[in-house]
Design a protein around this motif. Sequence first.
Motif, PDB file in Angstrom:
ATOM      1  N   ALA A 121       1.002  -1.220  -0.047  1.00  0.00           N
ATOM      2  CA  ALA A 121       0.065  -0.042   0.061  1.00  0.00           C
ATOM      3  C   ALA A 121       0.779   1.246   0.134  1.00  0.00           C
ATOM      4  N   ASP A 122       0.567   2.270  -0.864  1.00  0.00           N
ATOM      5  CA  ASP A 122       1.354   3.381  -0.897  1.00  0.00           C
ATOM      6  C   ASP A 122       0.241   4.465  -1.312  1.00  0.00           C
ATOM      7  N   GLY A 123      -1.153   4.409  -0.701  1.00  0.00           N
ATOM      8  CA  GLY A 123      -1.973   5.235  -0.942  1.00  0.00           C
ATOM      9  C   GLY A 123      -2.815   4.781  -2.411  1.00  0.00           C
ATOM     10  N   GLY A 124      -4.288   5.127  -2.288  1.00  0.00           N
ATOM     11  CA  GLY A 124      -5.209   4.921  -3.516  1.00  0.00           C
ATOM     12  C   GLY A 124      -5.281   3.265  -3.759  1.00  0.00           C
ATOM     13  N   THR A 125      -5.185   2.755  -2.655  1.00  0.00           N
ATOM     14  CA  THR A 125      -5.750   1.101  -2.851  1.00  0.00           C
ATOM     15  C   THR A 125      -7.024   0.841  -3.071  1.00  0.00           C
ATOM     16  N   ARG A 126      -8.125   1.779  -2.635  1.00  0.00           N
ATOM     17  CA  ARG A 126      -9.511   1.406  -3.246  1.00  0.00           C
ATOM     18  C   ARG A 126      -9.520   1.877  -4.712  1.00  0.00           C
ATOM     19  N   LEU A 175      -3.310  10.568  -5.660  1.00  0.00           N
ATOM     20  CA  LEU A 175      -2.359  10.801  -4.331  1.00  0.00           C
ATOM     21  C   LEU A 175      -1.497   9.425  -3.860  1.00  0.00           C
ATOM     22  N   ASP A 176      -0.267   9.687  -3.530  1.00  0.00           N
ATOM     23  CA  ASP A 176       0.457   8.474  -2.908  1.00  0.00           C
ATOM     24  C   ASP A 176       0.484   8.820  -1.509  1.00  0.00           C
TER      25      ASP A 176
END
Length: 237
Positions: A121-126, A175-176
């Motif tokens: 995970a580094d942001g924007g997982t959904r 976005l990260d």
Amino acid sequence: MRPSGRTAGQIRPVTITRQFTAHAEGSVLIEFGDTKVICTATAEEGVPRFLKGQGKGWITAEYGMLPRSTHTRMRREAASGKQSGRTLEISRLIARALRAAVDLSALGENTITVDCDVIQADGGTRTASITGACVALVDALDYLRAKGALKTNPLKHMIAAVSVGIYKGTPVSDLDYPEDSAAETDMNVVMTDTGKLIEIQGTAEEEPFSFEEMQEMMQLAKASISELFDAQKAALS
């Protein structure tokens, strides 16, 4: 300047690898930069009890994060005996988005379950999950058609999603984690490849945002999602 050095509207490199696992009817590894999600689609005969006898199909989804998908180990939700509110909310978001892509009547009494497992995970997982899940869904629908379970293709349109927000006073796209954790506004946008909106989730974390800023974020989202559709089509070609 964004921490990654990207311009305001520049998304992270996107890679979509199909047939990533051996057994699922549809499987994809999707990478939004350092965010990596495995999306698997399982096609089964039958529907939930509330749909039986209606001639309609169903699409559902489950989302989860592996313990070391983040900087520190998270406890497995199974170990605590229940899923978090965040996990349930994202699972429902993915399922709603996928159902909007399909004619459930044309799907017949079949169920497709899409599992989205975040391995990094580094942001924007959904949003990565939704974008990858749609490709896995296409492969699962093709599987049903190939075995003669479907007479027509139930897919109405492709869907994809991206995060946008306001970081240090500037609207930015995709976005990260460093941006997501410090953004003044965070918004997730799900769209169809016909340019229509499925869902918008937006929250002002610190300062309220203006209508003008929202319009700018939506323009960034539209342009970024167009790039994601190009990536999906390239993966499916």
